[in-house]
Scaffold this motif. Structure first.
Motif, PDB file in Angstrom:
ATOM      1  N   SER A 101      36.148  51.729 -38.476  1.00 12.26           N
ATOM      2  CA  SER A 101      36.673  53.089 -38.406  1.00 12.26           C
ATOM      3  C   SER A 101      36.376  53.717 -37.051  1.00 12.26           C
ATOM      4  O   SER A 101      37.225  54.386 -36.455  1.00 12.26           O
ATOM      5  N   ILE A 102      35.146  53.503 -36.543  1.00  8.93           N
ATOM      6  CA  ILE A 102      34.780  54.070 -35.244  1.00  8.93           C
ATOM      7  C   ILE A 102      35.603  53.438 -34.135  1.00  8.93           C
ATOM      8  O   ILE A 102      36.114  54.119 -33.235  1.00  8.93           O
ATOM      9  N   LEU A 142      39.168  59.367 -38.693  1.00 10.49           N
ATOM     10  CA  LEU A 142      38.166  58.459 -39.263  1.00 10.49           C
ATOM     11  C   LEU A 142      38.304  58.372 -40.786  1.00 10.49           C
ATOM     12  O   LEU A 142      38.213  57.287 -41.373  1.00 10.49           O
ATOM     13  N   CYS A 143      38.526  59.517 -41.435  1.00 10.11           N
ATOM     14  CA  CYS A 143      38.675  59.533 -42.900  1.00 10.11           C
ATOM     15  C   CYS A 143      39.884  58.701 -43.322  1.00 10.11           C
ATOM     16  O   CYS A 143      39.814  57.952 -44.310  1.00 10.11           O
ATOM     17  N   ALA A 144      40.997  58.839 -42.594  1.00 11.77           N
ATOM     18  CA  ALA A 144      42.194  58.073 -42.950  1.00 11.77           C
ATOM     19  C   ALA A 144      41.946  56.574 -42.821  1.00 11.77           C
ATOM     20  O   ALA A 144      42.324  55.787 -43.691  1.00 11.77           O
ATOM     21  N   ILE A 191      33.412  60.068 -48.242  1.00  8.58           N
ATOM     22  CA  ILE A 191      34.117  59.621 -47.038  1.00  8.58           C
ATOM     23  C   ILE A 191      34.098  60.720 -45.982  1.00  8.58           C
ATOM     24  O   ILE A 191      33.819  60.472 -44.796  1.00  8.58           O
ATOM     25  N   VAL A 192      34.386  61.970 -46.388  1.00  8.03           N
ATOM     26  CA  VAL A 192      34.363  63.081 -45.430  1.00  8.03           C
ATOM     27  C   VAL A 192      32.956  63.293 -44.885  1.00  8.03           C
ATOM     28  O   VAL A 192      32.767  63.538 -43.687  1.00  8.03           O
ATOM     29  N   ILE A 216      29.558  60.591 -38.512  1.00  7.06           N
ATOM     30  CA  ILE A 216      29.903  59.661 -37.430  1.00  7.06           C
ATOM     31  C   ILE A 216      30.398  60.419 -36.211  1.00  7.06           C
ATOM     32  O   ILE A 216      29.981  60.164 -35.075  1.00  7.06           O
ATOM     33  N   SER A 217      31.287  61.397 -36.437  1.00  7.64           N
ATOM     34  CA  SER A 217      31.843  62.158 -35.318  1.00  7.64           C
ATOM     35  C   SER A 217      30.782  62.985 -34.612  1.00  7.64           C
ATOM     36  O   SER A 217      30.775  63.096 -33.390  1.00  7.64           O
ATOM     37  N   GLY A 218      29.841  63.565 -35.395  1.00 10.39           N
ATOM     38  CA  GLY A 218      28.808  64.395 -34.784  1.00 10.39           C
ATOM     39  C   GLY A 218      27.704  63.591 -34.131  1.00 10.39           C
ATOM     40  O   GLY A 218      27.090  64.039 -33.159  1.00 10.39           O
TER      41      GLY A 218
END
Length: 512
Positions: free
Chosen positions: A189-190, A338-340, A411-412, A418-420
């Motif tokens: 995902s990343i 990322l969630c998708a 997931i959210v 991950i984003s933060g």
């Protein structure tokens, strides 16, 4: 003239007229007779032609009728042939059914005879089984019921043992593959999402062409700068910095309005309080339109449809907000992507996951100051604007402030982390960063047996050195678990912190 002559002339004229009339009448009669004769001849010809046409039509109709009658006769003949064939087929089937019926009756009689034989054999077998059972009971000393109970108990114990073994094998396999599979999904995902992250400050520098403009911006006795600060809510710092004016405010929207208003005022050249209020009002309207346009463009880029207009406006406002130095709109877009990706890897609905990821931080840009945490306030907003319950739950539960009720929520939560936690995504104040490292080290030092602690890798790993004579190997495992739990309960940090407990024995001697 003599009257006799006149009379003679008149008589002669009368005689001539009568003679001419007679001749004309005779000629006219001949002509009429000729016309009549000609008309009769033409009528006779027309009559003959019409008779011929009628006769021809009659013959054509007769021919068509004869053909039609022939076709109908042919169809009738075919139908009669089909009926004859069907009758023959039905007779054959009837004969076949009669033959099968006779065979069935013969087989039935044979079966009845065999059933009588089977019943007699069954009775003989029952007698033999009863005799054998009596012999077994006398030999084993157990009745049939007791033997059944013992057999069932032994089978139960065997099944329990096999089931426990099978469950242990499954759990061991799950433990071995779960972490690996989770890491694979997160890494994929990343890697599939790469978003630029903007770092924003609480000040904006407005560049000017010359320092003469500073005096015009300040105005007589500072009335212009006061009017501008009152209209925008931004502190305007005019100092000795060459060709620059600093706009200071914690609200990026206000800073943007002040910057655009100053740009228009400086270009226009007319700077006075009334003009300042007019330009600021106009710029506010422009920024509001840009906010809505940004929200619409973001939803179109991500392929998200059906959002309430107010939610679109809130998404647009994220462009002017930041969280720990990370632009909120970029963070929301990255989380949505990322969630998708993660939802599609897990076989879930990627569109729903993307929608929840985009909306998860809408509680951070409220029009009023709520008393709820941003996650709960965001869930309340989403529910207000008719979002589905699983979306609202994912928004409200991404900081564990609400119980998760669907797979979208974890997931959210994971994608937000991950984003933060991505390196470079967020900026920390140096003092806060150093304090967090010191707190990590001091927290580990509070446990007995710990001699030294080192926070390394920007606070993402904590190495704890313990005395070999005070703690054994088993206690080191429990110590790392206790320190990790205490860090989770008492500290706030992005991502995860790895705790490594080191226990070693050293033998030192000196050669003299």
């Amino acid at each position: 003239m003599d009257i006799g002559i006149i009379i003679a002339i008149v008589c002669a004229a009368a005689v001539g007229f009568a003679l001419g009339y007679t001749l004309y009448k005779t000629a006219l009669k001949k002509r009429c007779d000729s016309i009549l004769k000609k008309a009769e001849e033409e009528a006779e010809v027309i009559k003959k032609n019409k008779l011929l046409e009628v006769k021809e039509k009659f013959l054509n109709k007769k021919s068509e009728l004869e053909k039609e009658v022939a076709v109908r006769n042919q169809k009738i003949q075919q139908a009669e042939n089909k009926l004859k064939q069907r009758e023959i087929s039905l007779n054959q089937k009837h004969e076949e059914l009669q033959r099968k019926k006779n065979e069935t009756e013969a087989v039935k009689e044979n079966l009845e005879a065999q059933l009588v034989i089977v019943d007699r054999k069954k009775e003989e077998l029952d007698i033999l089984q009863a005799q054998e059972r009596e012999k077994l009971e006398s030999i084993s000393g157990l009745t049939v019921e007791e033997a059944k109970e013992r057999l069932v108990e032994s089978l139960k114990e065997e099944a329990k043992t096999q089931a426990a073994s099978y469950i242990n094998d499954i759990m061991d396999e799950a433990k071995m593959t779960a972490n690996k599979e989770a890491k694979r999904i997160i890494i994929q995902s990343i890697q599939r999402v790469a978003t630029e992250t903007a770092i924003e400050n609480s000040v904006t520098v407005f560049h000017i062409d010359s320092d003469e403009v500073k005096g015009r911006i300040i105005g007589r006795e500072g009335r212009n700068i006061r009017a501008l600060e009152a209209a925008t809510g931004v502190e305007i710092v005019v100092d000795d910095t060459p060709e620059a004016i600093v706009l200071s405010a914690f609200d990026p929207v206000r800073r943007e309005i002040a910057r655009l208003a100053l740009h228009q005022l400086v270009n226009d050249g007319r700077i006075h309080p009334a003009r300042i209020e007019e330009v600021v009002a106009k710029v506010k309207k422009q920024v509001e339109e840009e906010v809505i346009e940004t929200g619409k463009r973001t939803t179109i880029d991500l392929g998200i449809h059906g959002l309430h207009p107010e939610l679109i406006r809130i998404i647009g406002k994220m462009k002017y907000r930041s969280s720990y130095g990370q632009n909120l709109l970029q963070h929301a877009r990255e989380t949505a992507n990322l969630c998708a990706v993660m939802a599609s890897e897990l076989g879930l609905n990627p569109k729903k996951a993307k929608r929840a990821g985009l909306l998860h931080d809408i509680g951070k840009v409220p029009d009023e100051e709520p008393e709820l945490p941003h996650a709960l306030y965001g869930a309340k907003l989403a529910e207000k604007y008719k979002e589905k319950p699983d979306i609202c739950n994912a928004i409200g539960a991404h900081h564990d402030e609400m119980e998760m009720s669907s797979l979208l929520a974890p997931i959210v939560q994971i994608c937000d982390a991950i984003s933060g936690a991505r390196p470079g995504a967020r900026r920390e104040i140096v003092e806060a960063y150093i304090k967090r490292l010191n707190d990590l080290e001091q927290l580990a030092m509070s446990y007995p047996g710990v001699t030294k602690t080192y926070a390394i890798q920007a606070g993402r790993e904590l190495r704890v050195i313990v005395g070999a004579d005070k703690i054994d190997d088993k206690q080191t495992e429990s110590l790392s678990t206790e320190i990790a739990k205490k860090i989770q309960d008492e500290m706030t940090y992005p991502g995860q912190v790895k705790i490594t407990v080191i226990r070693e024995t050293r033998a030192i001697s000196y050669a003299k």
